[in-house]
Design a protein around this motif. Structure first.
Motif, mmCIF file in Angstrom:
data_model
loop_
_atom_site.group_PDB
_atom_site.id
_atom_site.type_symbol
_atom_site.label_atom_id
_atom_site.label_comp_id
_atom_site.label_asym_id
_atom_site.label_seq_id
_atom_site.Cartn_x
_atom_site.Cartn_y
_atom_site.Cartn_z
ATOM 1 N N PHE A 156 -0.241 39.036 -1.104
ATOM 2 C CA PHE A 156 -0.780 37.420 -0.364
ATOM 3 C C PHE A 156 -0.388 36.512 -1.550
ATOM 4 C CE2 PHE A 156 -3.675 34.225 0.357
ATOM 5 C CZ PHE A 156 -3.120 33.658 1.511
ATOM 6 N N TYR A 157 -1.058 36.621 -2.625
ATOM 7 C CA TYR A 157 -0.961 35.906 -3.779
ATOM 8 C C TYR A 157 0.601 35.659 -4.244
ATOM 9 C CZ TYR A 157 -5.856 35.324 -3.871
ATOM 10 O OH TYR A 157 -7.271 35.090 -3.334
ATOM 11 N N VAL A 158 1.324 36.761 -4.360
ATOM 12 C CA VAL A 158 2.628 36.800 -4.784
ATOM 13 C C VAL A 158 3.561 36.015 -3.864
ATOM 14 C CG1 VAL A 158 4.875 38.321 -4.968
ATOM 15 C CG2 VAL A 158 2.491 39.052 -6.088
ATOM 16 N N ALA A 159 3.132 36.226 -2.551
ATOM 17 C CA ALA A 159 4.101 35.438 -1.444
ATOM 18 C C ALA A 159 3.927 33.945 -1.436
ATOM 19 C CB ALA A 159 3.764 36.047 -0.006
ATOM 20 N N ILE A 160 2.626 33.466 -1.437
ATOM 21 C CA ILE A 160 2.439 32.188 -1.498
ATOM 22 C C ILE A 160 3.011 31.362 -2.542
ATOM 23 C CG2 ILE A 160 0.497 32.336 0.370
ATOM 24 C CD1 ILE A 160 -1.549 31.791 -2.078
ATOM 25 N N LEU A 161 2.434 31.813 -3.684
ATOM 26 C CA LEU A 161 3.126 31.406 -5.016
ATOM 27 C C LEU A 161 4.575 31.392 -5.145
ATOM 28 C CD1 LEU A 161 0.498 32.921 -7.659
ATOM 29 C CD2 LEU A 161 0.526 30.505 -6.659
ATOM 30 N N SER A 162 5.292 32.379 -4.635
ATOM 31 C CA SER A 162 6.739 32.228 -4.805
ATOM 32 C C SER A 162 7.285 31.227 -3.900
ATOM 33 C CB SER A 162 7.323 33.950 -4.356
ATOM 34 O OG SER A 162 6.523 34.694 -5.154
#
Length: 320
Positions: A262-268
């Motif tokens: 989830f965090y990888v997705a929103i930051l990317s």
């Protein structure tokens, strides 16, 4: 054995003699909800539904009978409801979950009380005054309850107060500075929630709370960076740029270490939007906008492809 999670079974299956039937049985025993869990869910669901519809009924009651009610009757009814629900919430016969839901309903009625008061006496207050008073008068309940939905609602009130204050009072603030403040506020809450989630010493923070607050923080950071780019406000753009680099790097390292897609997705995706906005601002030739479009397509494809690989690696190639 009651703390076995789906991920634990997925990781154990490829590296043990656990068969597919055994894994399926373990999932049914430790992961999938049983009859008791469904009964608890339905009880809480219908309680939330009842409190929600009751609050809506109160609002529609005042809207329909506004002209026929005396001003003291209007205030008296809503105050009696707030006090009554709050007294129910401290009844020792009710479970903690029920008490927290009742306190959340009472917090919503506090907003109705202030709106009725302002409508009767035409206080002429700005919208931020309304949300500020609402925020202040439910603070003690938020602290006492430590209930994630109520805390999330409280954070919405705080953000609404700040946004309306900036729009109505401090109209000269640079947009990038204001969004930096919102980013730091929500980012601090998200980091505190993640810390509590990892330590589990004082309270149990649900995943949806940290994900929602983190998403809000990233959205404000993205909006602030875009505002700074298009306003040529390089001072505050540099400020939010440094903050984004530091916190995004920390968040990405945390997400990779915890294998949290989830965090990888929103930051990317946030970085893709910011870089695209920078390209659009720098490129004045319409033809070169095709480059930006190609960049977005390739970046999104790259992110999604790596997220799928990341998710497979997380589960060690096992299927649900």
């Amino acid at each position: 054995m009651n703390h076995i999670k789906r991920e634990d079974i997925h990781r154990l299956a490829p590296h043990s003699s656990l068969t597919a039937a055994d894994a399926s049985r373990a999932l049914r025993t430790f992961v999938y909800p049983n009859t008791k869990a469904w009964q608890k869910f339905l009880r809480i669901f219908f309680l939330i539904l009842g409190v929600g519809f009751s609050i809506l009924g109160v609002i529609f009651f005042f809207a329909y009978n506004w002209a026929d009610l005396h001003k003291f009757a209007k205030i008296g009814i809503i105050e009696a409801l707030v006090c009554g629900i709050t007294l129910l919430a401290i009844n020792p016969k009710f479970s903690t979950q029920t008490k927290n839901i009742l306190l959340t309903g009472s917090s919503l009625l506090v907003g109705a009380l202030f709106s009725i008061f302002g409508q009767i006496y035409q206080t002429g207050a700005n919208a931020y005054d309304f949300f500020l008073a609402w925020t202040l008068f439910v603070t003690i309940w938020v602290i006492i309850a430590r209930f994630a939905p109520l805390s999330l609602f409280y954070l919405v009130l705080v953000n609404s107060t700040l946004i309306l204050y900036e729009q109505q009072v401090t109209t000269g603030w640079p947009p990038s500075l204001f969004y930096t403040i919102l980013f730091l506020l929500n980012g601090s809450v998200a980091m505190a929630a993640i810390f509590l989630q990892q330590t589990k010493r004082t309270m149990n923070v649900p995943i949806y709370f940290t994900n929602t607050v983190s998403l809000a923080a990233v959205a404000f950071a993205t909006r602030g960076a875009i505002a700074g780019i298009f306003s040529n406000d390089y001072i505050y753009l540099s400020l939010i740029g440094v903050i984004i680099i530091v916190l995004y790097s920390t968040g990405m390292l945390y997400a990779i270490r915890r294998k949290d897609g989830f965090y990888v997705a929103i930051l990317s995706f946030s970085l893709v939007v910011i870089v695209s906005a920078l390209w659009v601002h720098l490129i004045e030739d319409v033809v070169l906008y095709l480059f930006v479009s190609a960049f977005i397509i390739m970046s999104v494809t790259f992110i999604i492809n790596n997220l799928l690989k990341f998710q497979k690696a997380k589960h060690h190639g096992t299927e649900e």
